[in-house]
Enzyme design. Structure first.
Site, PDB file in Angstrom:
ATOM      1  N   HIS A   1     -42.758 -37.244  77.604  1.00 13.53           N
ATOM      2  CA  HIS A   1     -44.009 -37.871  77.948  1.00 13.53           C
ATOM      3  C   HIS A   1     -44.838 -37.001  79.050  1.00 13.53           C
ATOM      4  CE1 HIS A   1     -44.959 -42.311  77.818  1.00 13.53           C
ATOM      5  NE2 HIS A   1     -45.872 -41.943  78.571  1.00 13.53           N
TER       6      HIS A   1
ATOM      7  N   SER B   1     -52.961 -45.744  71.565  1.00 15.55           N
ATOM      8  CA  SER B   1     -52.018 -46.237  72.301  1.00 15.55           C
ATOM      9  C   SER B   1     -52.292 -47.805  72.419  1.00 15.55           C
ATOM     10  CB  SER B   1     -52.124 -45.651  73.979  1.00 15.55           C
ATOM     11  OG  SER B   1     -51.604 -46.342  74.905  1.00 15.55           O
TER      12      SER B   1
ATOM     13  N   THR C   1     -42.720 -45.847  71.601  1.00 10.69           N
ATOM     14  CA  THR C   1     -42.461 -45.020  72.817  1.00 10.69           C
ATOM     15  C   THR C   1     -41.009 -45.535  73.316  1.00 10.69           C
ATOM     16  OG1 THR C   1     -44.765 -44.239  73.169  1.00 10.69           O
ATOM     17  CG2 THR C   1     -43.148 -44.147  75.000  1.00 10.69           C
TER      18      THR C   1
ATOM     19  N   LYS D   1     -40.924 -42.168  69.451  1.00 15.42           N
ATOM     20  CA  LYS D   1     -41.472 -41.233  70.409  1.00 15.42           C
ATOM     21  C   LYS D   1     -40.906 -41.144  71.688  1.00 15.42           C
ATOM     22  CE  LYS D   1     -45.933 -39.867  72.791  1.00 15.42           C
ATOM     23  NZ  LYS D   1     -45.296 -39.935  74.134  1.00 15.42           N
TER      24      LYS D   1
ATOM     25  N   TYR E   1     -46.151 -50.228  73.025  1.00 18.20           N
ATOM     26  CA  TYR E   1     -45.328 -50.642  74.213  1.00 18.20           C
ATOM     27  C   TYR E   1     -44.910 -51.883  74.235  1.00 18.20           C
ATOM     28  CZ  TYR E   1     -46.071 -46.347  76.858  1.00 18.20           C
ATOM     29  OH  TYR E   1     -46.355 -44.884  77.371  1.00 18.20           O
TER      30      TYR E   1
END
Length: 359
Positions: free
Chosen positions: A237, A111, A160, A213, A134
């Site tokens: 999520h 992440s 994402t 995703k 992100y």
């Protein structure tokens, strides 16, 4: 790896240890969902309503549970999903994830909302890795960050797309606690600007396979397929973004019927046992990703406990495959399952859990 306090014979043991060790606020960050947590419950329901149709008198003396995804060899088709703020769960954060993945033989997805840095995490092991991003800046920021990801050696870029804003998570509000992934990256408005045109612009600059995703409908899966996305990742999520959404396997059945075989499909959401993974593969997924279960293992004992969890899942998968009369994933399809609805009473994936833990 040695040194795990334990021993951990089952995933139940790992969950109990994590509950004992983690601060209540961090536990609720992992375990919680959004608002009513209906989506989190539906993830489990969507798995448990499917029953196996075992075939017998088949030679299952050798069972192969390995797989491949985008050229990477997987010892089992279980990916380590991106989890933000891993440093609050285990000191060293994502270093535990990549070390366990490399030793076991699967893909970690790192992440952008966890520590350490893009480059330090990539250098920690030689194994294949994906990076999840992100959007926290303008397009120039995005291009520069993608370049760092590519130069560090990650094999794919995961965007994402189900988090245009941060959801209302009442367990966290109870503690007046926000994860560092949120407080350290304040520019959330950029994620809300993400759209299909921007995804196409990122794809053109990335020079990496692109994974989306957060797809939750067949309509969006077909849009992704039409624009040349390399992997469709079905996800709500883990029940942590939209409330009252459908469970992961509900989405998978719809999507696999239309695009199955055209592009690899990954699914997450409530997967806790090896048999859960087998069901997903039979319904058309190429791999399952675990986030919450991964976090419990890291909280229980870092990389060592996560490695042990992966071995537990491998044994459950090999045993489950033999029990239904299959020796490889190529033998699995929807005919192996029957959709019976939920068992009477709420099913418990960990019946030996003797303490009251809301995981």
């Amino acid at each position: 790896m040695d040194g795990v306090e334990g021993p951990f014979h089952t995933a139940t043991d790992i969950i109990i240890r994590a509950h004992e060790k983690l601060a209540p606020a961090v536990w609720d960050y992992i375990a919680g969902g959004t608002e009513s947590e209906t989506t989190k419950r539906r993830n489990r329901d969507s798995i448990e309503e499917w029953a196996f149709r075992p075939r017998v008198l088949r030679n299952v003396s050798t069972v192969d549970v390995s797989a491949r995804l985008l050229g990477s060899a997987l010892r089992i088709p279980v990916l380590l999903a991106p989890v933000g703020s891993l440093q609050t769960i285990a000191e060293g954060g994502a270093l535990h994830t990549v070390r366990a993945a490399a030793e076991f033989g699967t893909l970690p997805i790192i992440s952008s909302s966890t520590q350490p840095s893009i480059e330090d995490t990539a250098r920690a092991t030689a194994g294949d890795k994906w990076f999840q991003l992100y959007i926290r800046g303008d397009f120039d920021w995005t291009v520069q960050t993608v370049r760092r990801i590519r130069d560090a050696g990650y094999r794919a870029l995961v965007l994402t797309i189900d988090a245009p804003c941060y959801s209302i998570r009442e367990r966290q509000l109870k503690h007046r606690w926000l994860p560092p992934s949120l407080t350290a990256q304040p520019d959330l408005e950029y994620q809300a600007l993400l759209d299909w045109d921007m995804v196409a612009r990122i794809r053109d600059h990335a020079q990496l396979p692109i994974v989306l995703k957060g797809i939750q409908t067949v309509e969006d899966a077909e849009l992704a397929l039409g624009m040349g996305i390399d992997v469709v990742w079905l996800s709500n999520h883990g029940g942590r973004q939209p409330d009252h959404a459908r469970g992961g396997l509900h989405i998978l059945v719809e999507v696999a019927e239309r695009i199955g075989g055209k592009v690899p499909i990954v699914v997450d959401g409530g997967f806790l046992r090896g048999t859960d993974v087998i069901k997903a593969i039979a319904l058309g997924a190429q791999a399952v990703a675990i986030g919450r279960l991964q976090a419990y293992a890291l909280g229980a004992g870092g990389a060592d406990a996560l490695l042990r969890l992966l071995k537990i899942l491998e044994n459950e998968m090999r045993t489950g495959m033999a029990m239904i009369g299959a020796t490889s994933f190529s033998q699995l399809d929807r005919s192996c399952l029957d959709r019976l609805g939920l068992p009477s009473g709420r099913s418990n994936p960990f019946p030996s859990l003797q303490v009251s833990i809301d995981y």
